[in-house]
Motif scaffolding. Structure first.
Motif, PDB file in Angstrom:
ATOM      1  N   GLY A  78      35.642  59.643  40.411  1.00 24.87           N
ATOM      2  CA  GLY A  78      37.075  59.373  40.429  1.00 24.87           C
ATOM      3  C   GLY A  78      37.661  59.514  41.810  1.00 24.87           C
ATOM      4  N   SER A  83      32.714  60.192  44.116  1.00 19.41           N
ATOM      5  CA  SER A  83      33.466  60.544  45.325  1.00 19.41           C
ATOM      6  C   SER A  83      32.806  61.645  46.142  1.00 19.41           C
ATOM      7  N   TYR A 141      48.117  66.584  42.674  1.00 19.66           N
ATOM      8  CA  TYR A 141      47.444  66.652  41.376  1.00 19.66           C
ATOM      9  C   TYR A 141      47.194  68.108  41.006  1.00 19.66           C
ATOM     10  N   GLU A 163      44.243  70.795  38.938  1.00 15.02           N
ATOM     11  CA  GLU A 163      42.849  70.920  38.520  1.00 15.02           C
ATOM     12  C   GLU A 163      42.773  71.776  37.260  1.00 15.02           C
ATOM     13  N   GLY A 201      39.902  62.872  38.261  1.00 15.83           N
ATOM     14  CA  GLY A 201      38.702  63.076  39.074  1.00 15.83           C
ATOM     15  C   GLY A 201      37.915  64.201  38.416  1.00 15.83           C
ATOM     16  N   ARG A 254      44.403  75.232  38.496  1.00 20.87           N
ATOM     17  CA  ARG A 254      44.623  75.490  39.920  1.00 20.87           C
ATOM     18  C   ARG A 254      45.420  74.345  40.529  1.00 20.87           C
ATOM     19  N   ASN A 271      40.419  67.038  37.377  1.00 25.19           N
ATOM     20  CA  ASN A 271      41.606  66.881  38.222  1.00 25.19           C
ATOM     21  C   ASN A 271      42.442  65.743  37.673  1.00 25.19           C
ATOM     22  N   PHE A 272      43.758  65.968  37.671  1.00 25.40           N
ATOM     23  CA  PHE A 272      44.626  65.022  36.960  1.00 25.40           C
ATOM     24  C   PHE A 272      45.940  64.815  37.697  1.00 25.40           C
ATOM     25  N   SER A 273      46.394  63.563  37.701  1.00 25.40           N
ATOM     26  CA  SER A 273      47.743  63.275  38.205  1.00 25.40           C
ATOM     27  C   SER A 273      48.312  62.062  37.490  1.00 25.40           C
TER      28      SER A 273
HETATM   29  P1  ADP Z   1      36.952  71.298  44.412  1.00 23.21           P
HETATM   30  O1  ADP Z   1      37.633  71.718  45.654  1.00 23.21           O
HETATM   31  O2  ADP Z   1      37.615  71.833  43.195  1.00 23.21           O
HETATM   32  O3  ADP Z   1      35.465  71.557  44.421  1.00 23.21           O
HETATM   33  P2  ADP Z   1      36.191  68.452  44.487  1.00 23.21           P
HETATM   34  O4  ADP Z   1      36.303  67.897  45.855  1.00 23.21           O
HETATM   35  O5  ADP Z   1      34.839  68.760  43.982  1.00 23.21           O
HETATM   36  O6  ADP Z   1      37.194  69.699  44.350  1.00 23.21           O
HETATM   37  O7  ADP Z   1      36.806  67.415  43.427  1.00 23.21           O
HETATM   38  C1  ADP Z   1      38.120  66.970  43.498  1.00 23.21           C
HETATM   39  C2  ADP Z   1      38.259  65.733  42.634  1.00 23.21           C
HETATM   40  O8  ADP Z   1      39.643  65.412  42.511  1.00 23.21           O
HETATM   41  C3  ADP Z   1      37.581  64.495  43.195  1.00 23.21           C
HETATM   42  O9  ADP Z   1      36.871  63.834  42.168  1.00 23.21           O
HETATM   43  C4  ADP Z   1      38.754  63.640  43.653  1.00 23.21           C
HETATM   44  O10 ADP Z   1      38.465  62.269  43.559  1.00 23.21           O
HETATM   45  C5  ADP Z   1      39.808  64.024  42.623  1.00 23.21           C
HETATM   46  N1  ADP Z   1      41.185  63.709  43.032  1.00 23.21           N
HETATM   47  C6  ADP Z   1      41.716  63.629  44.286  1.00 23.21           C
HETATM   48  N2  ADP Z   1      42.998  63.255  44.241  1.00 23.21           N
HETATM   49  C7  ADP Z   1      43.320  63.101  42.924  1.00 23.21           C
HETATM   50  C8  ADP Z   1      44.511  62.722  42.223  1.00 23.21           C
HETATM   51  N3  ADP Z   1      45.646  62.438  42.856  1.00 23.21           N
HETATM   52  N4  ADP Z   1      44.461  62.665  40.861  1.00 23.21           N
HETATM   53  C9  ADP Z   1      43.341  62.969  40.203  1.00 23.21           C
HETATM   54  N5  ADP Z   1      42.191  63.318  40.805  1.00 23.21           N
HETATM   55  C10 ADP Z   1      42.173  63.391  42.148  1.00 23.21           C
END
Ligand code: ADP
Ligand code: MN
Ligand code: MN
Ligand code: MN
Ligand code: MN
Length: 335
Positions: free
Chosen positions: A181, A165, A306, A308, A107, A294, A229-231
């Protein structure tokens, strides 16, 4: 009926590639074919042998032209159909294939800034706006600049079927974010490049430009990043693989190798101030916005989810960033 197909590709501009596009008229029902362009005008070829090949990799409805019009994202090949040196997608496609069993999701949080000439939108001529504090997720004409463009861009991305998203206003006036994502490395990267093209194209109609410059305003103003963001499947089920992934990202020369492909000018953004960790110091932590990586509090609580990676610059190439993360983390988790 003739169909308008907008062919979009990534050029060879140094140090940060940019998007190019041109239109091809197709017959109704015709699959978008392979096409070509003049690589000597995009820093991708010499004049004496200037042809480059465009191979479609993702086709979506075109929300700008509407009707049956389409957007055609392409990768660039040489005339022998091998990947062009500027084609960073090909290697990530291979890595994705190699580690497909781990089911990587990404993401990406794309931050960007609207500009009017050399000034961020909302910066008064020859001066500065009130300091940072009220702009992030703000509301009202004193805090928000460009919302009508942001809303139009969001609608356009959704109409194109891109996996957006969310969106939010950022810390600096005129600065915004959209998230793409979660999706696979190729899906998220292809979608991010298309969403960037739609951003520039949407803002063009408002006579505003958008930039992914990582430090668009010098001084005490936040830079622009692309938190990634990665998992993997294992990380979505357990906490221990999340810690193992963080450790893998911090091993040996990995921090420097990652920084090297996380976008031009990264040292100017990862200064240790403005919610960043210094680019020479790798760290990870729960809820820590001053760390390189994070782990969101909810992930720590649920003991799965996941991580970040907060380091990538706004001007990063998502094929390089997702490919590097898959390479480092998936190879480590496989052991
Ligand atoms: P932040 O709190 O850092 O501002 P955001 O809400 O802007 O976070 O972005 C979080 C991102 O992580 C979104 O794009 C979301 O789709 C993505 N995300 C959520 N779950 C997962 C996951 N399991 N693996 C990878 N990415 C994810
Ligand atoms: Mn011509
Ligand atoms: Mn965010
Ligand atoms: Mn942000
Ligand atoms: Mn974030």
């Amino acid at each position: 009926m003739a169909i308008k197909a907008e062919y979009i590709w990534i050029d060879g501009t140094e140090p940060t590639a940019k998007l190019r596009s041109k239109t091809k008229i197709l017959d109704e029902g015709q699959e978008p074919p392979i096409w070509g362009f003049d690589g000597s005008s995009t820093n991708q070829a010499e004049g004496h042998s200037s042809d480059c090949v465009l191979r479609p990799v993702k086709v979506t409805p075109d929300p700008i032209r509407g009707g049956d019009s389409i957007l055609v994202l392409c990768e660039v090949l040489d005339t022998d159909f091998t990947p062009h040196p500027t084609n960073t997608r090909a290697k990530t496609a291979e890595l994705s294939e190699q580690y497909a069993g781990q089911e990587s999701w990404f993401g990406i949080e794309q931050e960007y800034t609207f500009m009017v000439g050399s000034r961020p939108l909302g910066f008064p001529e020859g001066g500065y706006p009130a300091p940072q504090g009220g702009y992030y997720c703000g509301v009202g004409a004193d805090e928000i600049f460009g919302r009508e463009i942001v809303e139009k861009h969001l609608d356009n991305c959704l109409a194109a079927g891109l996996p957006i998203s969310g969106i939010n206003a950022e810390v600096m006036p005129g600065q915004w974010e959209f998230q793409v994502g979660p999706a696979s490395a190729l899906e998220v990267s292809d979608s991010l490049w298309l969403a960037r093209w739609l951003l520039y194209r949407t803002a063009e109609d408002f006579n505003v430009s958008a930039t992914i410059d990582p430090k668009p305003a010098k001084g005490d103003w936040n830079g622009a990043g692309c938190h990634t963001n990665f998992s993997t499947k294992a990380m979505r089920e357990d906490y221990e693989p999340i810690i193992a992934a963080c450790e893998a990202l911090g091993q040996d020369d990995k921090p420097a190798e990652h920084i090297a492909v996380y976008g031009d000018g990264i040292a100017d953004r990862l200064t240790g101030a403005h919610e960043t960790a210094h680019y020479t110091q790798f760290s990870y932590g729960v809820s820590n916005r001053g760390a390189s990586i994070r782990i969101p509090w909810q992930v720590e609580k649920d003991k799965k989810g996941y991580l970040e990676d907060r380091r990538p610059n706004a001007n990063m190439d998502p094929y390089l960033v997702t490919g590097k993360i898959v390479d480092t983390v998936c190879s480590a988790l496989e052991k």
